[in-house]
Scaffold this motif. Structure first.
Motif, short mmCIF file in Angstrom:
data_model
loop_
_atom_site.label_atom_id
_atom_site.label_comp_id
_atom_site.label_asym_id
_atom_site.label_seq_id
_atom_site.Cartn_x
_atom_site.Cartn_y
_atom_site.Cartn_z
N VAL A 128 0.74 -1.14 0.09
CA VAL A 128 -0.14 0.00 -0.02
C VAL A 128 0.92 1.23 -0.18
O VAL A 128 1.80 1.34 0.76
N ILE A 129 0.75 2.09 -1.14
CA ILE A 129 1.52 3.53 -0.95
C ILE A 129 0.80 4.50 -0.67
O ILE A 129 1.11 5.80 -0.68
N ASP A 130 -0.79 4.45 -0.61
CA ASP A 130 -1.54 5.66 -0.23
C ASP A 130 -2.60 5.02 0.62
O ASP A 130 -3.52 4.12 -0.16
N GLY A 131 -3.55 5.50 1.39
CA GLY A 131 -4.95 5.33 1.74
C GLY A 131 -4.86 3.81 2.88
O GLY A 131 -3.94 3.50 3.20
N THR A 132 -6.26 3.34 2.77
CA THR A 132 -6.29 2.07 3.52
C THR A 132 -7.08 1.28 2.83
O THR A 132 -8.23 1.60 2.05
N THR B 287 -2.69 -0.23 5.68
CA THR B 287 -2.56 1.20 5.53
C THR B 287 -0.99 1.65 4.81
O THR B 287 -0.26 0.67 4.74
N LYS B 288 -1.08 2.97 4.42
CA LYS B 288 0.15 3.24 3.58
C LYS B 288 1.62 2.73 4.34
O LYS B 288 1.69 2.74 5.57
N GLY B 289 2.40 1.99 3.66
CA GLY B 289 3.63 1.49 3.99
C GLY B 289 3.54 -0.04 4.58
O GLY B 289 4.31 -0.59 4.45
N ASN B 290 2.33 -0.55 4.49
CA ASN B 290 2.17 -1.89 4.79
C ASN B 290 2.10 -2.84 3.63
O ASN B 290 1.89 -2.22 2.58
N MET B 291 2.75 -3.85 3.81
CA MET B 291 2.55 -4.91 2.60
C MET B 291 2.29 -6.18 3.12
O MET B 291 2.19 -6.70 4.31
N VAL C 51 0.76 -1.13 -5.09
CA VAL C 51 1.80 -1.99 -6.21
C VAL C 51 1.43 -3.40 -5.78
O VAL C 51 1.52 -3.91 -4.59
N LEU C 52 1.01 -4.02 -7.00
CA LEU C 52 0.82 -5.56 -7.04
C LEU C 52 1.88 -6.10 -7.81
O LEU C 52 2.10 -5.87 -8.77
N THR C 53 2.74 -6.89 -6.96
CA THR C 53 3.80 -7.78 -7.87
C THR C 53 3.57 -9.31 -7.70
O THR C 53 3.26 -9.78 -6.57
N MET C 54 3.19 -9.84 -8.79
CA MET C 54 2.73 -11.25 -9.06
C MET C 54 3.96 -12.13 -9.52
O MET C 54 4.52 -11.59 -10.59
N ILE C 55 4.07 -12.98 -8.89
CA ILE C 55 5.37 -13.97 -9.40
C ILE C 55 4.71 -15.42 -9.47
O ILE C 55 4.23 -15.78 -8.84
N LYS C 56 5.13 -15.89 -10.84
CA LYS C 56 4.34 -17.23 -11.18
C LYS C 56 5.25 -18.36 -10.27
O LYS C 56 6.06 -18.44 -9.78
#
Length: 106
Positions: A58-62, A75-79, A99-104
């Protein structure tokens, strides 16, 4: 030396649009993708699965995220890491960007 290195201002890659989900794919490879999203308040994605392990940052918001029936609030800063093939859904409690990072997976 990296010939095509690019610096991104992550929060500026997508802008909020009223009543919408906006996305921009940054990397698309056979082995996975990196996509930036902006969700307006009360927007979301219904429950689904993906054949990839995924990391949401998360780069902004909730964000409210349900993974296999368990609710998480980020919230912002969580992953968080979402395992492949596990049902999940997203809801914008307020506007948020991620940001969504998907790894096969195998």
């Amino acid at each position: 030396m990296c010939e095509k290195a690019t610096i991104y201002e992550t929060e500026k890659l997508v802008e909020y649009q009223e009543g919408s989900v906006v996305s921009k794919e940054i990397i698309k490879k056979e082995t996975g993708t990196v996509t930036v999203f902006a969700f307006d308040k009360n927007e979301g994605l219904s429950e689904h699965t993906a054949p990839f392990d995924a990391m949401v940052q998360v780069i902004d918001g909730t964000l409210e995220l349900t993974i296999d029936g368990e609710l998480f609030t980020l919230t912002k800063g969580n992953m968080i890491i979402m395992p492949a093939n596990i049902p999940h859904a997203l809801h914008a409690k307020e506007r948020f960007k991620m940001v969504l990072t998907m790894i096969k997976s195998n």
